[in-house]
Design a protein around this motif. Structure first.
Motif, PDB file in Angstrom:
ATOM      1  N   ARG A  93      16.418  17.256  19.753  1.00 17.75           N
ATOM      2  CA  ARG A  93      16.087  15.829  19.745  1.00 17.75           C
ATOM      3  C   ARG A  93      14.644  15.642  19.285  1.00 17.75           C
ATOM      4  O   ARG A  93      13.820  16.544  19.435  1.00 17.75           O
ATOM      5  CB  ARG A  93      16.285  15.218  21.133  1.00 17.75           C
ATOM      6  N   PRO A  94      14.343  14.471  18.724  1.00 17.04           N
ATOM      7  CA  PRO A  94      12.960  14.212  18.304  1.00 17.04           C
ATOM      8  C   PRO A  94      12.012  14.294  19.493  1.00 17.04           C
ATOM      9  O   PRO A  94      12.352  13.888  20.610  1.00 17.04           O
ATOM     10  CB  PRO A  94      13.031  12.789  17.743  1.00 17.04           C
ATOM     11  N   VAL A  95      10.831  14.825  19.253  1.00 13.83           N
ATOM     12  CA  VAL A  95       9.851  15.023  20.320  1.00 13.83           C
ATOM     13  C   VAL A  95       8.465  14.633  19.817  1.00 13.83           C
ATOM     14  O   VAL A  95       8.254  14.423  18.627  1.00 13.83           O
ATOM     15  CB  VAL A  95       9.837  16.492  20.801  1.00 13.83           C
ATOM     16  N   SER A  96       7.528  14.560  20.751  1.00  9.35           N
ATOM     17  CA  SER A  96       6.126  14.321  20.408  1.00  9.35           C
ATOM     18  C   SER A  96       5.311  15.551  20.772  1.00  9.35           C
ATOM     19  O   SER A  96       5.542  16.173  21.820  1.00  9.35           O
ATOM     20  CB  SER A  96       5.592  13.094  21.153  1.00  9.35           C
ATOM     21  N   THR A 146      -1.031  12.762  17.758  1.00 12.59           N
ATOM     22  CA  THR A 146       0.364  12.867  18.162  1.00 12.59           C
ATOM     23  C   THR A 146       1.229  13.052  16.928  1.00 12.59           C
ATOM     24  O   THR A 146       1.289  12.171  16.058  1.00 12.59           O
ATOM     25  CB  THR A 146       0.836  11.626  18.933  1.00 12.59           C
ATOM     26  N   ALA A 147       1.882  14.219  16.855  1.00 13.21           N
ATOM     27  CA  ALA A 147       2.838  14.481  15.786  1.00 13.21           C
ATOM     28  C   ALA A 147       4.234  14.257  16.339  1.00 13.21           C
ATOM     29  O   ALA A 147       4.510  14.587  17.502  1.00 13.21           O
ATOM     30  CB  ALA A 147       2.694  15.917  15.279  1.00 13.21           C
ATOM     31  N   ASP A 148       5.112  13.728  15.518  1.00 16.01           N
ATOM     32  CA  ASP A 148       6.477  13.423  15.951  1.00 16.01           C
ATOM     33  C   ASP A 148       7.485  14.151  15.060  1.00 16.01           C
ATOM     34  O   ASP A 148       8.130  13.541  14.186  1.00 16.01           O
ATOM     35  CB  ASP A 148       6.726  11.906  15.898  1.00 16.01           C
ATOM     36  N   ALA A 150      10.903  15.962  13.780  1.00 22.28           N
ATOM     37  CA  ALA A 150      12.328  15.758  13.994  1.00 22.28           C
ATOM     38  C   ALA A 150      12.853  16.869  14.899  1.00 22.28           C
ATOM     39  O   ALA A 150      12.136  17.823  15.234  1.00 22.28           O
ATOM     40  CB  ALA A 150      13.053  15.749  12.650  1.00 22.28           C
ATOM     41  N   ALA A 151      14.115  16.750  15.288  1.00 21.91           N
ATOM     42  CA  ALA A 151      14.711  17.707  16.219  1.00 21.91           C
ATOM     43  C   ALA A 151      14.489  19.146  15.754  1.00 21.91           C
ATOM     44  O   ALA A 151      14.669  19.477  14.574  1.00 21.91           O
ATOM     45  CB  ALA A 151      16.198  17.411  16.362  1.00 21.91           C
ATOM     46  N   LEU A 152      14.093  20.003  16.675  1.00 24.02           N
ATOM     47  CA  LEU A 152      13.808  21.402  16.390  1.00 24.02           C
ATOM     48  C   LEU A 152      14.939  22.282  16.916  1.00 24.02           C
ATOM     49  O   LEU A 152      15.454  22.054  18.020  1.00 24.02           O
ATOM     50  CB  LEU A 152      12.486  21.828  17.048  1.00 24.02           C
ATOM     51  N   ASP A 153      15.308  23.299  16.136  1.00 23.36           N
ATOM     52  CA  ASP A 153      16.297  24.278  16.590  1.00 23.36           C
ATOM     53  C   ASP A 153      15.632  25.290  17.516  1.00 23.36           C
ATOM     54  O   ASP A 153      14.422  25.534  17.421  1.00 23.36           O
ATOM     55  CB  ASP A 153      16.913  25.004  15.395  1.00 23.36           C
ATOM     56  N   PRO A 154      16.401  25.912  18.418  1.00 19.31           N
ATOM     57  CA  PRO A 154      15.819  26.937  19.298  1.00 19.31           C
ATOM     58  C   PRO A 154      15.168  28.061  18.497  1.00 19.31           C
ATOM     59  O   PRO A 154      15.615  28.410  17.402  1.00 19.31           O
ATOM     60  CB  PRO A 154      17.035  27.450  20.086  1.00 19.31           C
ATOM     61  N   GLY A 155      14.110  28.612  19.061  1.00 16.07           N
ATOM     62  CA  GLY A 155      13.409  29.721  18.419  1.00 16.07           C
ATOM     63  C   GLY A 155      11.908  29.591  18.594  1.00 16.07           C
ATOM     64  O   GLY A 155      11.419  28.737  19.332  1.00 16.07           O
ATOM     65  N   THR A 156      11.186  30.463  17.907  1.00 17.09           N
ATOM     66  CA  THR A 156       9.726  30.423  17.913  1.00 17.09           C
ATOM     67  C   THR A 156       9.240  29.680  16.678  1.00 17.09           C
ATOM     68  O   THR A 156       9.653  29.986  15.554  1.00 17.09           O
ATOM     69  CB  THR A 156       9.140  31.847  17.923  1.00 17.09           C
ATOM     70  N   TRP A 157       8.371  28.727  16.891  1.00 14.78           N
ATOM     71  CA  TRP A 157       7.858  27.893  15.810  1.00 14.78           C
ATOM     72  C   TRP A 157       6.355  28.057  15.695  1.00 14.78           C
ATOM     73  O   TRP A 157       5.675  28.321  16.679  1.00 14.78           O
ATOM     74  CB  TRP A 157       8.176  26.421  16.081  1.00 14.78           C
ATOM     75  N   ARG A 158       5.857  27.899  14.487  1.00 16.33           N
ATOM     76  CA  ARG A 158       4.413  27.818  14.278  1.00 16.33           C
ATOM     77  C   ARG A 158       4.088  26.426  13.761  1.00 16.33           C
ATOM     78  O   ARG A 158       4.741  25.920  12.849  1.00 16.33           O
ATOM     79  CB  ARG A 158       3.905  28.882  13.302  1.00 16.33           C
TER      80      ARG A 158
END
Length: 306
Positions: A93-96, A146-148, A150-158
């Protein structure tokens, strides 16, 4: 003394006098102090003496502001730091994502120079180089961004922040800082597509030409076509006709570039020239963004760097 000796003494006197005049002229012109090369130390296409390296574009050429040797692999550099209370974000889901850029005094910076029409560029990508997002966050009066995404998939993000302080000891220097975070859930890695020279998105095809060597700035030409015909109506996007982000497979080092092609209204294309500085050999996942008819398209391809 013999006549020959007198002539030799007279010749030596003239030579010494000429040398003295030359030294005085050098001093008057300010040539004697040791040259300061510090202004060139962070400029791509320059060596440590400020001399243009082979294949480098002339300084001040449009698009060169997008070249930096920062790669977003550290959260802090030269006293500037990317801070965030968030170490995890929910999946699906979208997040901040709140964050600050603090300066050498430890306080959030609120004065940033505008680069490519924005005061801060924000990037997000997963460890397998999928899910690319390029955002332009908003900043509150206290320096909290504040960055918004879009929905992120599970995992490690940079997550990366690219900015240029408008005040302070590093005023005018571009920084790219990065942090990692976790998106909980079952992560399924996507294999990196094979290296190629073209990609098609929304009916537009981007073709890339250029042999790149790690650590050396070199020309990279991108041609845009549609249905086999050259495109000549590209519109400005971020003050140029394209934006290119490249991420290194393995450590996620970031390079972001803009074409040196001057902007002249809605008449960009079909060919755009970049000067690419990719610091590591291997595969890089490239995301090329360009605008037509008011819509931004993102073409994705893999480049191999020798």
């Amino acid at each position: 003394m013999t006549p020959a000796g007198h002539r030799l003494l007279h010749l030596c006197s003239l030579t010494l006098a000429a040398g003295a005049v030359a030294l005085l002229a050098l001093a008057a012109c300010g040539s004697s102090p040791r040259p300061d090369h510090s202004a060139h130390s962070a400029m791509p296409g320059m060596d440590h003496t400020g001399t243009a390296t082979p294949g480098s574009p002339p300084s001040g050429m449009p698009g060169m502001a997008g070249m930096t040797t920062d790669e977003g692999l550290a959260a802090e550099r030269d006293g500037y730091r990317l801070d965030s209370p968030a170490t995890e974000l929910p999946a699906g889901r979208p997040v901040s994502y709140p964050f600050t850029i603090t300066g050498p005094d430890g306080r959030p910076i609120t004065d940033f120079a505008e680069v490519q029409t924005e005061k801060l560029h924000f990037y997000a990508i997963r460890a397998d180089l999928t899910g690319y997002q390029h955002l332009h966050p908003t900043m509150a009066a206290d320096g909290t961004w504040t960055a918004d995404p879009a929905a992120l998939d599970p995992g490690t993000w940079r997550l990366y922040a690219s900015f240029t302080p408008n005040t302070g000891p590093r005023k005018g220097k571009e920084f790219v800082l990065g942090r990692t975070l976790t998106v909980p859930g079952t992560a399924t890695a996507v294999p990196l597509p094979a290296a190629g020279d073209s990609a098609t998105v929304d009916g537009w095809t981007a073709t890339v030409q250029g042999d790149l060597t790690a650590g050396k700035a070199g020309p990279l030409t991108v041609s845009i076509s549609r249905d086999g015909r050259p495109v000549t109506d590209l519109q400005p996007y971020l003050d140029s006709y394209a934006h290119l982000s490249a991420f290194h497979q393995g450590d996620q080092a970031l390079a972001h570039l803009h074409p040196i092609t001057p902007v002249a209204g809605d008449h960009g294309g079909p060919s755009l020239t970049f000067y690419a500085l990719l610091g590591r050999p291997g595969n890089w996942r490239v995301f090329l963004q360009f605008r037509t008819a008011g819509q931004v398209h993102t073409a994705e391809l893999t480049l191999h760097v020798a």
